[in-house]
Design a protein around this motif. Structure first.
Motif, PDB file in Angstrom:
ATOM      1  N   UNK A 157      51.364  45.274  46.465  1.00 23.54           N
ATOM      2  CA  UNK A 157      50.742  45.407  45.448  1.00 23.54           C
ATOM      3  C   UNK A 157      49.090  46.552  45.161  1.00 23.54           C
ATOM      4  N   UNK A 158      49.968  47.423  45.533  1.00 25.41           N
ATOM      5  CA  UNK A 158      48.423  48.732  45.977  1.00 25.41           C
ATOM      6  C   UNK A 158      48.396  48.651  44.541  1.00 25.41           C
ATOM      7  N   UNK A 195      42.574  41.396  36.389  1.00 25.22           N
ATOM      8  CA  UNK A 195      41.426  40.966  37.193  1.00 25.22           C
ATOM      9  C   UNK A 195      41.743  40.640  38.404  1.00 25.22           C
ATOM     10  N   UNK A 196      40.905  40.982  39.433  1.00 22.50           N
ATOM     11  CA  UNK A 196      41.768  40.413  40.455  1.00 22.50           C
ATOM     12  C   UNK A 196      42.081  38.814  40.660  1.00 22.50           C
ATOM     13  N   UNK A 197      41.597  38.085  40.183  1.00 20.77           N
ATOM     14  CA  UNK A 197      41.947  36.650  39.974  1.00 20.77           C
ATOM     15  C   UNK A 197      43.598  36.834  39.594  1.00 20.77           C
ATOM     16  N   UNK A 198      43.840  37.861  38.868  1.00 16.87           N
ATOM     17  CA  UNK A 198      45.654  38.194  38.710  1.00 16.87           C
ATOM     18  C   UNK A 198      45.964  38.409  39.853  1.00 16.87           C
ATOM     19  N   UNK A 199      46.075  39.162  41.212  1.00 25.28           N
ATOM     20  CA  UNK A 199      46.232  39.297  42.465  1.00 25.28           C
ATOM     21  C   UNK A 199      46.396  38.445  43.407  1.00 25.28           C
ATOM     22  N   UNK A 200      47.634  37.808  43.754  1.00 22.63           N
ATOM     23  CA  UNK A 200      47.933  36.593  44.838  1.00 22.63           C
ATOM     24  C   UNK A 200      47.758  37.241  46.080  1.00 22.63           C
ATOM     25  N   UNK A 201      46.121  36.384  46.817  1.00 22.35           N
ATOM     26  CA  UNK A 201      46.460  36.963  47.974  1.00 22.35           C
ATOM     27  C   UNK A 201      45.518  38.140  48.512  1.00 22.35           C
ATOM     28  N   UNK A 202      45.379  38.598  49.599  1.00 21.81           N
ATOM     29  CA  UNK A 202      44.919  40.068  49.405  1.00 21.81           C
ATOM     30  C   UNK A 202      43.365  39.271  49.866  1.00 21.81           C
ATOM     31  N   UNK A 203      43.475  38.325  49.271  1.00 23.48           N
ATOM     32  CA  UNK A 203      41.410  38.129  50.054  1.00 23.48           C
ATOM     33  C   UNK A 203      41.180  39.294  50.663  1.00 23.48           C
ATOM     34  N   UNK A 204      41.172  39.522  52.200  1.00 28.36           N
ATOM     35  CA  UNK A 204      40.193  40.710  53.266  1.00 28.36           C
ATOM     36  C   UNK A 204      40.357  41.829  51.774  1.00 28.36           C
ATOM     37  N   UNK A 255      49.440  47.431  41.560  1.00 35.60           N
ATOM     38  CA  UNK A 255      48.294  45.975  40.856  1.00 35.60           C
ATOM     39  C   UNK A 255      46.588  45.605  41.453  1.00 35.60           C
ATOM     40  N   UNK A 256      45.962  46.613  42.158  1.00 32.41           N
ATOM     41  CA  UNK A 256      44.915  46.236  43.330  1.00 32.41           C
ATOM     42  C   UNK A 256      44.210  47.295  42.675  1.00 32.41           C
ATOM     43  N   UNK A 257      44.889  48.493  42.354  1.00 32.33           N
ATOM     44  CA  UNK A 257      43.988  49.727  41.671  1.00 32.33           C
ATOM     45  C   UNK A 257      43.523  48.837  39.876  1.00 32.33           C
ATOM     46  N   UNK A 258      44.987  48.489  39.172  1.00 30.27           N
ATOM     47  CA  UNK A 258      43.909  48.146  38.051  1.00 30.27           C
ATOM     48  C   UNK A 258      43.563  46.492  37.510  1.00 30.27           C
ATOM     49  N   UNK A 259      43.612  45.780  38.429  1.00 27.92           N
ATOM     50  CA  UNK A 259      42.660  44.939  38.896  1.00 27.92           C
ATOM     51  C   UNK A 259      40.832  45.462  39.185  1.00 27.92           C
ATOM     52  N   UNK A 260      41.443  46.549  40.338  1.00 24.78           N
ATOM     53  CA  UNK A 260      39.741  46.951  40.241  1.00 24.78           C
ATOM     54  C   UNK A 260      38.687  47.880  38.709  1.00 24.78           C
ATOM     55  N   UNK A 261      40.481  48.601  38.332  1.00 21.60           N
ATOM     56  CA  UNK A 261      39.501  49.323  36.709  1.00 21.60           C
ATOM     57  C   UNK A 261      39.279  48.155  36.341  1.00 21.60           C
ATOM     58  N   UNK A 262      39.649  47.158  35.924  1.00 19.23           N
ATOM     59  CA  UNK A 262      39.841  45.629  35.061  1.00 19.23           C
ATOM     60  C   UNK A 262      38.055  45.094  35.911  1.00 19.23           C
ATOM     61  N   UNK A 263      37.551  45.153  36.735  1.00 17.20           N
ATOM     62  CA  UNK A 263      36.300  44.123  37.175  1.00 17.20           C
ATOM     63  C   UNK A 263      34.811  45.690  36.902  1.00 17.20           C
ATOM     64  N   UNK A 264      35.319  46.670  36.900  1.00 10.54           N
ATOM     65  CA  UNK A 264      34.646  47.904  37.261  1.00 10.54           C
ATOM     66  C   UNK A 264      34.437  47.660  35.273  1.00 10.54           C
ATOM     67  N   UNK A 265      34.880  47.151  34.357  1.00 10.11           N
ATOM     68  CA  UNK A 265      34.610  47.099  32.615  1.00 10.11           C
ATOM     69  C   UNK A 265      35.453  48.535  33.237  1.00 10.11           C
ATOM     70  N   UNK A 266      35.791  49.490  33.378  1.00 12.03           N
ATOM     71  CA  UNK A 266      36.223  50.808  33.229  1.00 12.03           C
ATOM     72  C   UNK A 266      37.408  51.663  32.828  1.00 12.03           C
ATOM     73  N   UNK A 307      53.979  33.211  44.413  1.00 13.76           N
ATOM     74  CA  UNK A 307      55.062  32.596  43.556  1.00 13.76           C
ATOM     75  C   UNK A 307      55.144  31.797  42.822  1.00 13.76           C
ATOM     76  N   UNK A 308      53.685  31.117  43.154  1.00 18.21           N
ATOM     77  CA  UNK A 308      53.380  30.238  41.885  1.00 18.21           C
ATOM     78  C   UNK A 308      52.886  31.262  40.757  1.00 18.21           C
ATOM     79  N   UNK A 309      52.300  32.688  40.702  1.00 15.60           N
ATOM     80  CA  UNK A 309      52.128  33.618  39.552  1.00 15.60           C
ATOM     81  C   UNK A 309      53.837  34.165  38.909  1.00 15.60           C
ATOM     82  N   UNK A 310      54.386  34.026  39.724  1.00 13.94           N
ATOM     83  CA  UNK A 310      55.891  34.435  39.342  1.00 13.94           C
ATOM     84  C   UNK A 310      56.811  34.002  38.781  1.00 13.94           C
ATOM     85  N   UNK A 311      56.668  32.367  39.396  1.00 13.69           N
ATOM     86  CA  UNK A 311      56.924  31.296  38.469  1.00 13.69           C
ATOM     87  C   UNK A 311      56.560  30.893  36.871  1.00 13.69           C
ATOM     88  N   UNK A 312      55.687  31.061  36.857  1.00  9.12           N
ATOM     89  CA  UNK A 312      54.076  30.679  36.059  1.00  9.12           C
ATOM     90  C   UNK A 312      55.024  30.472  34.410  1.00  9.12           C
TER      91      UNK A 312
END
Length: 472
Positions: free
Chosen positions: A237-238, A189-198, A240-251, A369-374
């Protein structure tokens, strides 16, 4: 010729000898002695089987076949006897004689019948026999035989020249499509994508909302789906954004690799592309993601091969063809070179929504960085904000490389001490000296296109990004 089935390893009569027809050293004197013994006892089927098997093992297929010419194919024979005869004649390149012995419904015989029919260029009958053999015994599957059976033979005429027989493997069936389009198992989902808020805000507004609230869009006759083009430097992150979009759409998310489409045979690439879209249309809501889109949608005027131009035309027809209904199908494309995409794809109804995915800013870099070090052993004193401040221009992939270098240093130190050493700020700072930004070259190229080839303002987002982060 492979030797399938347990029944095929038993010789004629009651000899019960096992044979794999593998080439093994047999002296000429031994072969001559066996043949003399058979000549003295021509009705001894067990001996005849030994002679044939021995000759096959010695690579003397034609010589072995001659000893079978006296055997009547219509006689009552054991399955193992028929298999031995078929193998001998196939290896001796006598498919007509092999086919005469290939009677009965045992799968080990049926698959050999398919080989004999193929050798006689009776492909349709051979394919039926092959599928029947596999239905009865799946262990007999032969990829090479299947490819040869499913290839199509066409005659191509050249002006003033002879007709050429062209074999093209255009058998793209449902199983191939399922293999090519395995949906991603892990939901992102988009929560798994760091930054890119806009960028995420634009995706939620223009892409996700129509999938989540389709009724209001239907009321306004607004189509759900369409095409979205993501572009930007590599590693930002293109995908990752595509996969997150599919996850948010439940598609259902279909990640289409270029190798799944491109094929050396004429017309097969277009057929594969059509099959992929058909699969998505039958699985709505669905997201089709094409990474490195320029490989399939490059400008046709720069293409030296008609084959590439036909793929582009097929792609355009699938996205917005007269007979296509892509309702509920979202087509996402990602590219590092948007200036190489054929302009026809930017037409409304195709990739009419274009989103620039820039290198991450300072806040985004800290989040990445926080996601990568998790889930890694880290020191509590790590300050990701301080590291992010020193990584201007680094992409998400560059930051991943930085963390990997720091991890390697911590592992090496742990091995030297004989005890686990967590990743520290010092490890990250040291890794900074080994990490270089990979976005600079792309931004330099994009700046030139944005300044001198910005038709209809398609690169305004790039110019705005450069204005905010320096014009050098």
């Amino acid at each position: 010729m492979r030797h399938e089935g347990p029944s095929a390893t038993r010789a004629w009569g009651a000899s019960g000898r096992a044979s794999c027809y593998l080439r093994r050293p047999v002296s000429t004197a031994q072969l001559d002695a066996l043949e003399k013994a058979l000549a003295a006892s021509p009705d001894n089927l067990a001996l005849r089987a030994i002679v044939v098997e021995t000759l096959l093992a010695a690579g003397e297929a034609r010589r072995a076949a001659r000893h079978l010419d006296v055997v009547d194919p219509s006689a009552v024979l054991e399955p193992a006897q028929r298999i031995l005869a078929i193998d001998a004649y196939l290896r001796a390149e006598s498919p007509t004689r092999a086919l005469a012995f290939a009677t009965g419904d045992r799968p080990e015989i049926t698959i050999r019948r398919a080989r004999a029919l193929l050798a006689l260029d009776r492909r349709d009958e051979a394919l039926v026999a092959y599928r029947a053999a596999l239905a009865a015994n799946p262990t007999l599957e032969d990829k090479e035989l299947a490819a040869a059976l499913e290839a199509k033979v066409r005659e191509v005429s050249r002006p003033g020249g002879p007709k050429l027989r062209v074999i093209a493997n255009d058998a793209t069936d449902d199983a191939d499509v399922v293999r090519m389009l395995q949906p991603a198992r892990e939901k992102v989902t988009l929560r798994d994508v760091g930054g890119h808020d806009e960028v995420k805000r634009q995706i939620e507004k223009k892409i996700i909302l129509p999938f989540q609230k389709p009724t209001i869009f239907q009321r306004f006759k607004k189509r759900v789906g369409g095409g979205i083009l993501l572009y930007g430097p590599p590693g930002c992150g293109k995908t990752l954004l595509a996969r997150a979009t599919a996850g948010e759409c439940d598609a259902t998310f279909f990640d289409v690799a270029i190798s799944d489409i491109l094929d050396m045979y004429i017309g097969e690439s277009e057929r594969k592309l059509h099959a992929i879209f058909e699969k998505a249309r039958s699985s709505t809501p669905a997201v089709l993601f094409f990474d490195e889109l320029e490989a399939l949608a490059g400008k046709r005027q720069y293409s030296r091969e008609m084959h590439a131009s036909k793929i582009v035309s097929q792609f355009l027809a699938e996205m917005d063809g007269f007979a296509q209904n892509n309702g509920g199908v979202l087509v996402l494309g990602a590219t590092n070179v948007p200036w190489a995409i054929d302009p026809a794809f930017r037409r409304p109804g195709r990739f009419d929504r274009v989103l620039f995915v820039p290198p991450p800013d300072r806040g985004a870099r800290a989040a990445i960085l926080e996601i990568l070090l998790r889930d890694k052993p880290t020191d509590d004193a790590i300050d990701v904000g301080a590291i992010a401040a020193r990584t201007s221009g680094l992409s998400g992939a560059d930051l991943g490389h930085l963390v990997e270098n720091a991890t390697d240093a911590a592992i090496e130190e742990s091995l030297e001490r004989g005890a686990e050493v967590p990743i520290t700020q010092a490890h990250l700072v040291r890794a900074l000296g080994e990490t270089r930004a990979t976005t600079s070259e792309w931004l330099t190229t994009a700046r030139n296109y944005a300044r001198y080839a910005n038709e209809a303002g398609q690169y305004d987002e790039v110019l705005a990004f450069l204005d905010r982060h320096g014009k050098g």
